[in-house]
Design an enzyme around this catalytic site. Structure first.
Site, PDB file in Angstrom:
ATOM      1  N   GLU A   1       0.843  -1.203   0.000  1.00 25.32           N
ATOM      2  CA  GLU A   1       0.000   0.000   0.000  1.00 25.32           C
ATOM      3  C   GLU A   1       0.874   1.248   0.000  1.00 25.32           C
ATOM      4  O   GLU A   1       2.043   1.201   0.413  1.00 25.32           O
ATOM      5  CB  GLU A   1      -0.875  -0.033   1.264  1.00 25.32           C
ATOM      6  CG  GLU A   1      -1.814   1.150   1.408  1.00 25.32           C
ATOM      7  CD  GLU A   1      -2.864   0.942   2.503  1.00 25.32           C
ATOM      8  OE1 GLU A   1      -2.747  -0.046   3.269  1.00 25.32           O
ATOM      9  OE2 GLU A   1      -3.786   1.765   2.587  1.00 25.32           O
TER      10      GLU A   1
ATOM     11  N   GLU B   1     -12.496  -2.544   2.513  1.00 21.26           N
ATOM     12  CA  GLU B   1     -13.098  -2.289   3.827  1.00 21.26           C
ATOM     13  C   GLU B   1     -14.239  -1.271   3.693  1.00 21.26           C
ATOM     14  O   GLU B   1     -14.260  -0.243   4.377  1.00 21.26           O
ATOM     15  CB  GLU B   1     -12.032  -1.855   4.847  1.00 21.26           C
ATOM     16  CG  GLU B   1     -10.988  -2.944   5.055  1.00 21.26           C
ATOM     17  CD  GLU B   1     -10.098  -2.799   6.293  1.00 21.26           C
ATOM     18  OE1 GLU B   1     -10.096  -1.728   6.913  1.00 21.26           O
ATOM     19  OE2 GLU B   1      -9.410  -3.775   6.623  1.00 21.26           O
TER      20      GLU B   1
ATOM     21  N   TYR C   1      -6.341  -9.434  11.319  1.00 22.16           N
ATOM     22  CA  TYR C   1      -5.004  -9.133  11.849  1.00 22.16           C
ATOM     23  C   TYR C   1      -4.843  -9.767  13.222  1.00 22.16           C
ATOM     24  O   TYR C   1      -5.790  -9.826  14.009  1.00 22.16           O
ATOM     25  CB  TYR C   1      -4.809  -7.618  11.951  1.00 22.16           C
ATOM     26  CG  TYR C   1      -4.563  -6.964  10.606  1.00 22.16           C
ATOM     27  CD1 TYR C   1      -3.307  -7.019  10.006  1.00 22.16           C
ATOM     28  CD2 TYR C   1      -5.586  -6.315   9.928  1.00 22.16           C
ATOM     29  CE1 TYR C   1      -3.078  -6.429   8.765  1.00 22.16           C
ATOM     30  CE2 TYR C   1      -5.366  -5.728   8.686  1.00 22.16           C
ATOM     31  CZ  TYR C   1      -4.101  -5.795   8.109  1.00 22.16           C
ATOM     32  OH  TYR C   1      -3.876  -5.220   6.880  1.00 22.16           O
TER      33      TYR C   1
ATOM     34  N   GLU D   1      -5.874  -9.320   3.406  1.00 24.75           N
ATOM     35  CA  GLU D   1      -5.054  -8.667   4.436  1.00 24.75           C
ATOM     36  C   GLU D   1      -4.989  -9.590   5.640  1.00 24.75           C
ATOM     37  O   GLU D   1      -6.028  -9.911   6.237  1.00 24.75           O
ATOM     38  CB  GLU D   1      -5.631  -7.307   4.834  1.00 24.75           C
ATOM     39  CG  GLU D   1      -5.453  -6.260   3.748  1.00 24.75           C
ATOM     40  CD  GLU D   1      -5.870  -4.857   4.162  1.00 24.75           C
ATOM     41  OE1 GLU D   1      -5.747  -4.512   5.356  1.00 24.75           O
ATOM     42  OE2 GLU D   1      -6.329  -4.112   3.279  1.00 24.75           O
TER      43      GLU D   1
ATOM     44  N   GLN E   1       2.358  -6.131   5.232  1.00 24.97           N
ATOM     45  CA  GLN E   1       2.538  -5.644   3.887  1.00 24.97           C
ATOM     46  C   GLN E   1       4.007  -5.772   3.497  1.00 24.97           C
ATOM     47  O   GLN E   1       4.854  -5.329   4.276  1.00 24.97           O
ATOM     48  CB  GLN E   1       2.156  -4.180   3.788  1.00 24.97           C
ATOM     49  CG  GLN E   1       0.744  -3.864   4.201  1.00 24.97           C
ATOM     50  CD  GLN E   1       0.303  -2.455   3.735  1.00 24.97           C
ATOM     51  OE1 GLN E   1       0.997  -1.741   3.043  1.00 24.97           O
ATOM     52  NE2 GLN E   1      -0.864  -2.082   4.163  1.00 24.97           N
TER      53      GLN E   1
HETATM   54  O1  AHR Z   1      -2.866  -2.771   6.256  1.00 20.41           O
HETATM   55  C1  AHR Z   1      -3.165  -1.583   6.923  1.00 20.41           C
HETATM   56  C2  AHR Z   1      -4.644  -1.206   6.831  1.00 20.41           C
HETATM   57  O2  AHR Z   1      -5.393  -2.169   7.506  1.00 20.41           O
HETATM   58  C3  AHR Z   1      -5.242  -1.190   5.462  1.00 20.41           C
HETATM   59  O3  AHR Z   1      -5.028   0.004   4.796  1.00 20.41           O
HETATM   60  C4  AHR Z   1      -6.692  -1.379   5.741  1.00 20.41           C
HETATM   61  O4  AHR Z   1      -7.375  -2.000   4.683  1.00 20.41           O
HETATM   62  C5  AHR Z   1      -6.716  -2.181   7.013  1.00 20.41           C
HETATM   63  O5  AHR Z   1      -7.550  -1.640   7.964  1.00 20.41           O
END
Ligand code: AHR
Length: 487
Positions: A25, A173, A239, A296, A345
């Site tokens: 990103e 999102e 995450y 993600e 990332q």
């Molecule tokens: O990866 C960081 C952020 O996490 C991304 O921009 C978003 O899609 C998510 O909330």
């Protein structure tokens, strides 16, 4: 002794190579100073793209790269990033650190990066603050060879032939930074946008709808009910945090043994998430035509002290390697539904595979896990039944080992991690009569990391013994990830 029994007669199908995808990103130093250093840089580069990063990514066979976001995608206007660099529009990256984005890395640079790495592009279009026309024309710019004004502009910018980008994300999102929509509303917006994802020549777009966060099964339910027939993929974001709140996610490097197991237990929650979303999807799509795209995933800790909080820079230890090992094994075992995943990332942001500083590049422990797992790409998944002790603490207990297996051209690959922080594990692999076997391993103390100036963690050979019955026996060190190859 732990035992893995392989059953080559049972398989969930082919492991898509795209499970080993990545995400980059316009955030912090992922693109700028990470993958892209600019043509005038003293850092070795090809047309501004860091040569060492390209080489490292090629070595682990990166199959697909998602760009330009993330939250950034829904504020990105692709026309700002084409044409002569001096004339490109400047904007403030309001999502990430409030820095000026000069758009010197745009569509042509991203496609050049993908071509240098040899991977597919996955472009996430702007739905939150963009228009249908903007998205449709971006797709036309990349995929059409017609004589339209849009295509003429591409040619004037130096690219004669279309690139043929297959993977298209329609919003990111959309329940949050991509527009705060309700699923019912987004489902309609999605149906409208995807209508204009046109096929040019034989470039048929693979349309990925914005999916749920974590265990939001209601989002998946509504999207499948209202829009299943219009999508090829549905995304999922998850995450792994160590701390209990977004304000206190925990340090990437300073953690207790209890934190270690807590993080791994939370990573293992991906099993429940994938199964849960798969179950909802299967009510509408029992044939599993629509893929789950976990675009993600990874660890998210507090930023390193002294760094810009909006840049999400974190170090990477053996704990992260174990998170990657657990997660990739889950994706392999669910390859009948999970068709793509993208670690967040690639460089300098969250659970990166590479860290950079000036001209230096560090390969993180997570990088080595992708190296150890790469033989699974495109392999036929093979059922592996695991008998293992448990490890962890009373509150954060989990299986000591995690594993998955695949077969390609008569060669079997088993990836297995020993999650115990201190205890090695004896392991026997049975079920097929192996004539040859070898193994590679990454191991270290749970806090160990690679850093600028010292990279102690690397893959090394691991001794294996073949029994007369053709079983493979080995000792997995504590906190280790191994690839075992048998034929
Ligand atoms: O990866 C960081 C952020 O996490 C991304 O921009 C978003 O899609 C998510 O909330």
């Amino acid at each position: 002794m732990a035992v893995i029994t392989l059953n080559p007669l049972r398989s969930r199908g082919t492991i898509s190579k795209n499970i080993y995808g990545h995400f980059s990103e316009h955030l912090g130093r992922c693109i700028y100073q990470g993958l892209y250093v600019g043509e005038g840089s003293s850092v070795p580069n090809v047309r501004g793209i860091r040569t060492a990063a390209v080489e490292a990514l090629k070595k682990i066979g990166v199959p697909v790269l998602r760009w330009p976001g993330g939250c950034f995608a829904d504020e990105y206007h692709w026309q700002d990033g084409i044409g002569p660099k001096e004339g490109r529009r400047r904007m403030v990256n309001t999502n990430w650190g409030g820095v000026v984005e000069d758009n010197s890395f745009g569509t042509h640079e991203f496609m050049d990066l993908c071509e240098q790495v040899g991977c597919d592009a996955y472009i996430n279009a702007n739905v939150g603050s963009g228009t249908v026309r903007e998205m449709a024309e971006w797709l036309e710019y990349l995929n059409s060879d017609g004589d339209s004004t849009v295509v003429q502009a591409r040619r004037a910018n130096g690219r004669k032939d279309s690139w043929g980008v297959k993977y298209w994300g329609v919003g990111n999102e959309s329940w949050g930074c991509g527009g705060n929509m309700r699923p019912e509303y987004y489902a309609d917006v999605y149906r409208r946008y995807q209508t204009y994802c046109r096929t040019y020549g034989d470039h048929k777009p693979f349309r990925i709808a914005c999916g749920a966060s974590n265990g939001d099964y209601h989002w998946t339910e509504v999207l499948m009910r209202e829009a299943a027939r219009y999508m090829d993929g549905l995304s999922l974001h998850y995450y792994t945090l160590c701390g209990d709140t977004w304000e206190q996610k925990g340090s990437a490097t300073e953690f207790t043994v209890e934190d270690y197991y807590k993080t791994l237990k939370r990573a293992a929650f991906m099993e429940e998430l994938v199964s849960g979303h798969d179950a909802v999807m299967s009510r509408y799509d029992p044939e599993k035509r629509i893929g789950l795209v976990v675009d993600e995933w990874g660890t998210w800790y507090d930023v390193e002290p002294g760094t810009n909080p909006g840049f999400l820079f974190q170090q990477n230890t053996m704990r992260d390697a174990m998170v990657a090992a657990i997660t990739l094994n889950i994706f392999n075992r669910h390859c009948d539904r999970v068709i793509m995943a993208n670690l967040a990332q690639t460089v300098n942001v969250l659970q990166s595979v590479l860290l950079t500083e000036g001209d230096q590049v560090v390969l993180t422990p997570t990088y080595h896990v992708f190296d150890l797992y790469q033989a699974h790409q495109g392999g036929r998944e093979v059922d592996c039944f695991l008998q293992t002790d448990s490890t962890g603490t009373e509150q954060w207990s989990l299986d000591q080992l995690t594993a998955s297996a695949s077969e390609k051209n008569g060669k079997y690959t088993v990836t297995v991690a020993n999650l115990d922080a201190e205890k090695p594990s004896e392991l026997r692999l049975t079920g097929i009569r192996a004539e040859k076997a070898c193994a590679r391993v990454l191991s270290g103390e749970i806090h160990e990391k690679n850093d600028f100036g010292a990279s102690p963690l690397a893959i090394r050979p691991l001794e294996v013994r073949l029994s007369e019955a053709g079983d493979v026996c080995l000792t997995l060190p504590a906190c280790s990830v191994a690839e075992i190859t048998l034929s």
